[in-house]
Design an enzyme around this catalytic site. Structure first.
Site, short mmCIF file in Angstrom:
data_model
loop_
_atom_site.label_atom_id
_atom_site.label_comp_id
_atom_site.label_asym_id
_atom_site.label_seq_id
_atom_site.Cartn_x
_atom_site.Cartn_y
_atom_site.Cartn_z
N THR A 1 0.51 1.95 -9.16
CA THR A 1 -0.57 1.04 -8.81
C THR A 1 -0.60 0.79 -7.31
O THR A 1 -1.57 1.13 -6.64
CB THR A 1 -0.42 -0.30 -9.57
OG1 THR A 1 -0.44 -0.04 -10.97
CG2 THR A 1 -1.57 -1.25 -9.23
N PHE B 1 -0.08 -7.68 -9.31
CA PHE B 1 -0.08 -6.23 -9.28
C PHE B 1 1.14 -5.65 -10.00
O PHE B 1 2.27 -6.14 -9.82
CB PHE B 1 -0.02 -5.71 -7.85
CG PHE B 1 -1.30 -5.79 -7.08
CD1 PHE B 1 -2.27 -4.82 -7.21
CD2 PHE B 1 -1.52 -6.85 -6.19
CE1 PHE B 1 -3.45 -4.88 -6.47
CE2 PHE B 1 -2.69 -6.91 -5.44
CZ PHE B 1 -3.66 -5.93 -5.59
N ASP B 2 0.92 -4.58 -10.74
CA ASP B 2 1.99 -3.68 -11.12
C ASP B 2 2.41 -2.94 -9.84
O ASP B 2 1.67 -2.94 -8.85
CB ASP B 2 1.46 -2.69 -12.17
CG ASP B 2 2.42 -1.56 -12.46
OD1 ASP B 2 3.58 -1.84 -12.80
OD2 ASP B 2 2.00 -0.39 -12.32
N MET B 3 3.58 -2.32 -9.84
CA MET B 3 4.02 -1.60 -8.64
C MET B 3 3.88 -0.09 -8.77
O MET B 3 3.06 0.54 -8.11
CB MET B 3 5.48 -1.95 -8.29
CG MET B 3 6.00 -1.21 -7.07
SD MET B 3 7.65 -1.73 -6.51
CE MET B 3 7.21 -3.10 -5.44
N VAL C 1 -3.58 -6.25 -12.30
CA VAL C 1 -3.99 -4.89 -11.90
C VAL C 1 -2.86 -3.92 -12.19
O VAL C 1 -1.71 -4.13 -11.76
CB VAL C 1 -4.34 -4.85 -10.40
CG1 VAL C 1 -4.74 -3.43 -9.99
CG2 VAL C 1 -5.46 -5.83 -10.07
#
Length: 223
Positions: free
Chosen positions: A18, A13-15, A170
């Protein structure tokens, strides 16, 4: 936790934009540093457009055009210190994100965060909101090239002992779409973050999620 039987075994994951709505704290911190250095402040929408490439990029975009590099460096260093202490005042996960993370974690998916945010701030946020659901967090260590360079993605895959075919990335921005391309990985673009769908489409995004429940479904569709 059971190990997933799906082909996809990990979600990277991006932070910002997101998992976490960090815009208010980033705007407040940016404007604090600008004001401290007698520079004009920016609107929230302006700061939103500057996000995605790391804090130094954000500061370089936020200062007036033509600002001396030494001033930019000074503001950047001050921002690193200030933001670390003020990164969780208004910041919170987007609605439904934590539940989706818990569901994926329980099903056995490995979860990692790969962000261009300063690594110390990213780890602090991850630990507070997601705890042991996240296997590890990789951020800006000021050494490794940032996204869309795929190097931190490859580091994550190596740490997880997985191939790129066994993971999905993501994110919410054009930087994330390009990161997926550069990593030769499946990428899902979320539509609740910092960029509009048109920008994501223009940069080549193909799979979209309107909300965290849809994101779970799209991940499972990949196998």
């Amino acid at each position: 936790m059971i190990m997933t039987k799906h082909k996809i075994k990990a979600i990277l994951f991006d932070m910002d934009g997101t998992l976490m709505n960090t815009l208010d704290d980033l705007t407040d911190s940016t404007n604090h540093i600008l004001g401290k250095n007698n520079l004009p402040k920016r609107t929230k929408e302006e700061v939103r457009s500057f996000l995605g490439h790391g804090i130094r990029w954000t500061i370089a975009k936020a200062v007036p055009e033509g600002t001396d590099e030494n001033i930019i460096d000074k503001c950047y260093r001050e921002m690193l210190v200030y933001y670390k202490k003020h990164s969780m005042i208004k910041t919170a996960p987007y609605n439904g994100v934590k539940q989706a993370m818990e569901n994926l974690h329980k099903e056995g998916y490995k979860i990692a965060i790969i962000t261009n945010k300063a690594e110390s701030s990213a780890k602090k946020i991850s630990e507070k909101f997601f705890g042991d659901m996240v296997d590890f967090t990789i951020g800006d260590d000021e050494v490794t090239p940032l996204k869309p360079c795929p190097e931190n993605i490859y580091r994550a895959l190596k740490n997880l002992n997985l191939t790129k075919e066994e993971a999905v990335y993501v994110g919410d921005s054009e930087v994330d779409v390009l990161t997926g391309k550069n990593s030769s990985m499946e990428m899902i673009a979320v539509l609740w973050g910092f960029r509009d769908k048109e920008i994501l489409l223009k940069n080549g995004a193909k799979i979209f999620a309107n909300n965290p429940l849809e994101l779970e479904k799209e991940i499972k569709k990949l196998g």
